[in-house]
Motif scaffolding. Structure first.
Motif, PDB file in Angstrom:
ATOM      1  N   ASN A  77       0.879  -1.170   0.000  1.00  0.00           N
ATOM      2  CA  ASN A  77       0.000   0.000   0.000  1.00  0.00           C
ATOM      3  C   ASN A  77       0.912   1.214   0.000  1.00  0.00           C
ATOM      4  O   ASN A  77       1.482   1.567   1.041  1.00  0.00           O
ATOM      5  N   ARG A  78       1.098   1.824  -1.158  1.00  0.00           N
ATOM      6  CA  ARG A  78       2.078   2.907  -1.290  1.00  0.00           C
ATOM      7  C   ARG A  78       1.811   4.034  -0.299  1.00  0.00           C
ATOM      8  O   ARG A  78       2.731   4.500   0.386  1.00  0.00           O
ATOM      9  N   ASN A  79       0.574   4.480  -0.229  1.00  0.00           N
ATOM     10  CA  ASN A  79       0.242   5.597   0.651  1.00  0.00           C
ATOM     11  C   ASN A  79       0.569   5.269   2.102  1.00  0.00           C
ATOM     12  O   ASN A  79       1.205   6.060   2.814  1.00  0.00           O
ATOM     13  N   LYS A  80       0.145   4.115   2.548  1.00  0.00           N
ATOM     14  CA  LYS A  80       0.333   3.716   3.942  1.00  0.00           C
ATOM     15  C   LYS A  80       1.805   3.539   4.281  1.00  0.00           C
ATOM     16  O   LYS A  80       2.287   4.018   5.320  1.00  0.00           O
ATOM     17  N   LEU A  81       2.541   2.840   3.403  1.00  0.00           N
ATOM     18  CA  LEU A  81       3.955   2.572   3.665  1.00  0.00           C
ATOM     19  C   LEU A  81       4.782   3.856   3.602  1.00  0.00           C
ATOM     20  O   LEU A  81       5.671   4.072   4.429  1.00  0.00           O
ATOM     21  N   ALA A  82       4.491   4.710   2.638  1.00  0.00           N
ATOM     22  CA  ALA A  82       5.227   5.972   2.513  1.00  0.00           C
ATOM     23  C   ALA A  82       5.032   6.842   3.747  1.00  0.00           C
ATOM     24  O   ALA A  82       6.002   7.369   4.316  1.00  0.00           O
ATOM     25  N   ARG A  83       3.799   6.979   4.176  1.00  0.00           N
ATOM     26  CA  ARG A  83       3.520   7.834   5.334  1.00  0.00           C
ATOM     27  C   ARG A  83       4.098   7.243   6.621  1.00  0.00           C
ATOM     28  O   ARG A  83       4.470   7.992   7.531  1.00  0.00           O
ATOM     29  N   LYS A  91       4.854  12.274  -4.374  1.00  0.00           N
ATOM     30  CA  LYS A  91       6.100  12.678  -5.019  1.00  0.00           C
ATOM     31  C   LYS A  91       7.002  11.460  -5.235  1.00  0.00           C
ATOM     32  O   LYS A  91       6.855  10.449  -4.554  1.00  0.00           O
ATOM     33  N   PRO A  92       7.957  11.554  -6.175  1.00  0.00           N
ATOM     34  CA  PRO A  92       8.877  10.433  -6.386  1.00  0.00           C
ATOM     35  C   PRO A  92       9.654  10.097  -5.108  1.00  0.00           C
ATOM     36  O   PRO A  92      10.169  10.987  -4.431  1.00  0.00           O
ATOM     37  N   ILE A  93       9.720   8.827  -4.795  1.00  0.00           N
ATOM     38  CA  ILE A  93      10.451   8.352  -3.616  1.00  0.00           C
ATOM     39  C   ILE A  93      11.792   7.789  -4.071  1.00  0.00           C
ATOM     40  O   ILE A  93      11.855   6.955  -4.980  1.00  0.00           O
ATOM     41  N   LYS A  94      12.857   8.274  -3.426  1.00  0.00           N
ATOM     42  CA  LYS A  94      14.202   7.840  -3.783  1.00  0.00           C
ATOM     43  C   LYS A  94      14.742   6.909  -2.700  1.00  0.00           C
ATOM     44  O   LYS A  94      14.675   7.224  -1.517  1.00  0.00           O
ATOM     45  N   LEU A  95      15.265   5.782  -3.115  1.00  0.00           N
ATOM     46  CA  LEU A  95      15.840   4.805  -2.189  1.00  0.00           C
ATOM     47  C   LEU A  95      17.345   4.736  -2.373  1.00  0.00           C
ATOM     48  O   LEU A  95      17.823   4.438  -3.469  1.00  0.00           O
ATOM     49  N   LEU A 122      13.528  11.095   0.587  1.00  0.00           N
ATOM     50  CA  LEU A 122      14.589  10.072   0.537  1.00  0.00           C
ATOM     51  C   LEU A 122      14.394   9.007   1.608  1.00  0.00           C
ATOM     52  O   LEU A 122      14.097   9.302   2.764  1.00  0.00           O
ATOM     53  N   LEU A 123      14.578   7.771   1.202  1.00  0.00           N
ATOM     54  CA  LEU A 123      14.562   6.631   2.108  1.00  0.00           C
ATOM     55  C   LEU A 123      15.932   5.974   2.041  1.00  0.00           C
ATOM     56  O   LEU A 123      16.420   5.653   0.949  1.00  0.00           O
ATOM     57  N   VAL A 124      16.572   5.788   3.178  1.00  0.00           N
ATOM     58  CA  VAL A 124      17.911   5.195   3.212  1.00  0.00           C
ATOM     59  C   VAL A 124      17.862   3.892   4.006  1.00  0.00           C
ATOM     60  O   VAL A 124      17.464   3.874   5.171  1.00  0.00           O
ATOM     61  N   VAL A 125      18.261   2.809   3.361  1.00  0.00           N
ATOM     62  CA  VAL A 125      18.295   1.499   3.998  1.00  0.00           C
ATOM     63  C   VAL A 125      19.719   0.955   3.874  1.00  0.00           C
ATOM     64  O   VAL A 125      20.168   0.620   2.774  1.00  0.00           O
ATOM     65  N   LEU A 154       8.429   0.293  -3.137  1.00  0.00           N
ATOM     66  CA  LEU A 154       7.987   1.651  -2.832  1.00  0.00           C
ATOM     67  C   LEU A 154       8.727   2.706  -3.649  1.00  0.00           C
ATOM     68  O   LEU A 154       8.154   3.731  -4.035  1.00  0.00           O
ATOM     69  N   ALA A 155       9.996   2.454  -3.949  1.00  0.00           N
ATOM     70  CA  ALA A 155      10.850   3.457  -4.586  1.00  0.00           C
ATOM     71  C   ALA A 155      10.499   3.703  -6.052  1.00  0.00           C
ATOM     72  O   ALA A 155      10.080   2.805  -6.781  1.00  0.00           O
TER      73      ALA A 155
END
Length: 288
Positions: A77-83, A91-95, A122-125, A154-155
């Motif tokens: 679920n893009r909305n749920k996971l992003a939030r 907006k574009p999500i960068k991993l 930005l998401l950093v893993v 998600l990215a």
């Protein structure tokens, strides 16, 4: 394996690779790979590496990478996971998911997060080997029952260098960016710190160590191919390169398709089932 044999264990040794990264020099470098009774290649490029190193090896089978079954079947679920992670799903999500090595060099792995200070959404893993040092940064460390698959889904663009994540993102046809560094952990010409005895002939190793990678930084060890799936940039230019990748996400689609097929055999959600069937056949009949 050595300890098990010392105490009298005499069972069959089966090896399954734990990633899709073809750049590491240690893949098939040591004797325990060649001593395997059954070895599964994640994809064709790994088979090519083995054939180059040991053309007489007959115990290998194309199997794929079991972890990719979840990547194939996962729905998010893009909305749920992003939030959940403070990101804007509109907006574009960068991993940014770098390879390991941060504890060995300030130029490796998670330490390159410093070049992402102006990157929004930005998401950093970090790589699991760098979890300890990564805690000082604003990163996401998956729980024990989680992995990076959900974040790849998600990215909108994935940034790394020589990590398996690059090939994994390509399986989903995500645009990728590979950071151009002077050197990469676990890659030639880095000196091997392991104490394992080399199986590969000295002249073959020396040829790879001395190969000039200035113009071919992503040349795969022991194979005359370049592991490139998308845009390449130095870390200082990552922000503008992200914009380029997002503005033209299909520019390197042909490369992604080629390397996703080369890296992971039959990405169809049935890898684990096939490997299990082949292992059972080997145990029962000895056939490969």
């Amino acid at each position: 394996l050595k300890r098990a044999k010392k105490i009298g264990w005499k069972g069959a040794y089966i090896y399954i690779e734990h990633g899709l990264g073809a750049m590491k020099y240690y893949t098939y470098k040591y004797s325990f790979f060649h001593d395997a009774d059954l070895l599964f290649y994640p994809g064709e490029i790994f088979k090519k590496k083995m054939e180059s190193i040991n053309p007489n090896f007959k115990n290998g089978l194309l199997g794929g990478y079991p972890k990719m079954d979840e990547l194939y079947s996962l729905k998010i679920n893009r909305n749920k996971l992003a939030r959940k992670y403070g990101l804007n799903p509109e907006k574009p999500i960068k991993l940014f998911a770098p390879s390991w090595g941060g504890k060995y060099s300030k130029k490796y792995g998670i330490n390159n997060i410093k070049f992402f200070k102006d990157v929004d959404n930005l998401l950093v893993v970090p790589h699991p080997a760098d979890y300890k040092i990564a805690r000082k940064y604003n990163v996401v460390i998956p729980k024990k029952d989680e992995n990076i698959n959900q974040f790849i889904h998600l990215a909108d663009v994935v940034i790394s260098e020589v990590s398996s994540v690059i090939a994994e993102a390509s399986l989903l046809n995500k645009p990728v960016i590979q950071l151009l560094l002077d050197q990469y952990p676990g890659c030639f010409p880095e000196k091997d710190k392991r104490k394992n005895e080399d199986w590969i002939k000295k002249e073959i190793l020396e040829k790879e160590i001395n190969f000039d990678r200035k113009n071919r930084p992503f040349k795969i060890p022991f194979v005359d191919e370049d592991w490139i799936m998308g845009h390449i940039c130095i870390p200082e230019n990552v922000n503008e390169t992200i914009e380029m990748a997002l503005n033209d996400p299909y520019k390197h689609e042909q490369k992604r398709n080629y390397w996703s097929n080369q890296s992971c055999y039959k990405f169809d959600g049935n890898i684990s089932r096939r490997i299990n069937k082949m292992i059972n056949e080997f145990i029962v009949s000895g056939k490969r």
